[in-house]
Design a protein around this motif. Structure first.
Motif, mmCIF file in Angstrom:
data_model
loop_
_atom_site.group_PDB
_atom_site.id
_atom_site.type_symbol
_atom_site.label_atom_id
_atom_site.label_comp_id
_atom_site.label_asym_id
_atom_site.label_seq_id
_atom_site.Cartn_x
_atom_site.Cartn_y
_atom_site.Cartn_z
ATOM 1 N N PRO A 165 0.811 -1.230 0.000
ATOM 2 C CA PRO A 165 0.000 0.000 0.000
ATOM 3 C C PRO A 165 0.838 1.271 0.000
ATOM 4 O O PRO A 165 0.446 2.262 -0.622
ATOM 5 C CB PRO A 165 -0.827 -0.106 1.294
ATOM 6 N N VAL A 166 1.998 1.242 0.642
ATOM 7 C CA VAL A 166 2.853 2.440 0.633
ATOM 8 C C VAL A 166 3.344 2.706 -0.786
ATOM 9 O O VAL A 166 3.392 3.857 -1.232
ATOM 10 C CB VAL A 166 4.042 2.289 1.617
ATOM 11 N N MET A 187 0.673 4.386 -2.554
ATOM 12 C CA MET A 187 0.575 5.794 -2.161
ATOM 13 C C MET A 187 1.634 6.619 -2.871
ATOM 14 O O MET A 187 1.364 7.734 -3.335
ATOM 15 C CB MET A 187 0.733 5.915 -0.635
ATOM 16 N N VAL A 188 2.836 6.067 -2.998
ATOM 17 C CA VAL A 188 3.915 6.785 -3.695
ATOM 18 C C VAL A 188 3.538 6.982 -5.170
ATOM 19 O O VAL A 188 3.722 8.061 -5.731
ATOM 20 C CB VAL A 188 5.253 6.010 -3.565
ATOM 21 N N MET A 189 2.958 5.928 -5.782
ATOM 22 C CA MET A 189 2.540 6.045 -7.184
ATOM 23 C C MET A 189 1.445 7.100 -7.328
ATOM 24 O O MET A 189 1.431 7.847 -8.308
ATOM 25 C CB MET A 189 2.001 4.693 -7.697
ATOM 26 N N ALA A 190 0.536 7.161 -6.353
ATOM 27 C CA ALA A 190 -0.530 8.169 -6.404
ATOM 28 C C ALA A 190 0.070 9.573 -6.343
ATOM 29 O O ALA A 190 -0.353 10.473 -7.085
ATOM 30 C CB ALA A 190 -1.503 7.973 -5.245
ATOM 31 N N LEU A 191 1.064 9.755 -5.482
ATOM 32 C CA LEU A 191 1.713 11.062 -5.361
ATOM 33 C C LEU A 191 2.424 11.435 -6.661
ATOM 34 O O LEU A 191 2.306 12.567 -7.150
ATOM 35 C CB LEU A 191 2.758 11.026 -4.242
ATOM 36 N N GLY A 203 1.725 10.352 -9.621
ATOM 37 C CA GLY A 203 0.676 10.639 -10.596
ATOM 38 C C GLY A 203 0.129 12.041 -10.439
ATOM 39 O O GLY A 203 -0.106 12.750 -11.419
ATOM 40 N N LEU A 204 -0.076 12.453 -9.191
ATOM 41 C CA LEU A 204 -0.590 13.799 -8.907
ATOM 42 C C LEU A 204 0.364 14.851 -9.441
ATOM 43 O O LEU A 204 -0.041 15.797 -10.126
ATOM 44 C CB LEU A 204 -0.763 13.958 -7.388
ATOM 45 N N ASP A 235 0.450 14.710 -13.341
ATOM 46 C CA ASP A 235 -0.787 15.253 -13.900
ATOM 47 C C ASP A 235 -0.769 16.774 -13.827
ATOM 48 O O ASP A 235 -1.115 17.460 -14.800
ATOM 49 C CB ASP A 235 -1.974 14.686 -13.116
#
Lengths: 131, 48
Positions: free
Chosen positions: B15-16, B19-23, B25-26, B29
């Protein structure tokens, strides 16, 4: 309390805190950017020019990280909500089945039921929304 | 202590990582949207 004990007790907090952090950043970024997009489109229109299609697309479609409630939802949003909530309900039901004998089993049941109700709601919205 | 911590929480890697991939991506983007805005602004300035 040592770091190890603190981590053991509150490791789960990193997920909601991270979610809140991303939501806040996404919100501020989206707000600032949509203002710039509108100003640019207005400048194009004031000069009698056609705004570039990428700019119009940005004004129309929100970012994946836009947490604003007024942002238009993509198509199939209710279908995806149904799938996600159904998956969560199934996952927590399986989890509940595995830990039935434990003291904390009720937590899994509560989450499974909540996700199930959300899935049902998304399904109803999907069906009723198509009419 | 570190070994016990790792033994209890090794699964958090996944999950961490998410979370890093989400950051990332943000950030990416945001950068691509800023590039579109800069290009549009430059186009507007050039044709003024």
């Amino acid at each position: 309390m040592s770091f190890e004990n603190l981590f053991h007790a509150y490791w789960w907090l990193m997920f909601p805190i991270f979610g809140m952090f991303i939501a806040l950043i996404g919100m501020f970024q989206a707000e600032g950017r949509s203002r710039k997009v509108m100003d640019l489109i207005k400048s194009y229109v004031d000069q009698g020019k056609e705004p570039p299609p990428e700019l119009l697309k940005m004004a129309r479609d929100p970012s994946d990280y836009d947490m604003s409630f007024s942002a238009p939802k993509p198509r199939n949003s209710n279908a995806w909500s149904f799938v996600v909530f159904l998956a969560l309900a199934a996952g927590f039901s399986v989890g509940y089945w595995f830990v039935q004998g434990e003291d904390y089993a009720f937590a899994f049941a509560i989450v499974a039921v909540t996700m199930g109700v959300m899935a049902l709601g998304a399904l109803l919205l999907l069906i009723l929304g198509r009419k | 202590m570190t070994e016990e911590l790792f033994r209890d929480f090794w699964w958090l890697i996944f999950p961490v990582f998410g979370m890093v991939m989400a950051l990332i991506g943000l950030v990416q983007d945001g950068a691509s949207r800023d590039r579109i805005l800069d290009n549009a602004r430059r186009e507007l300035e050039r044709n003024r």
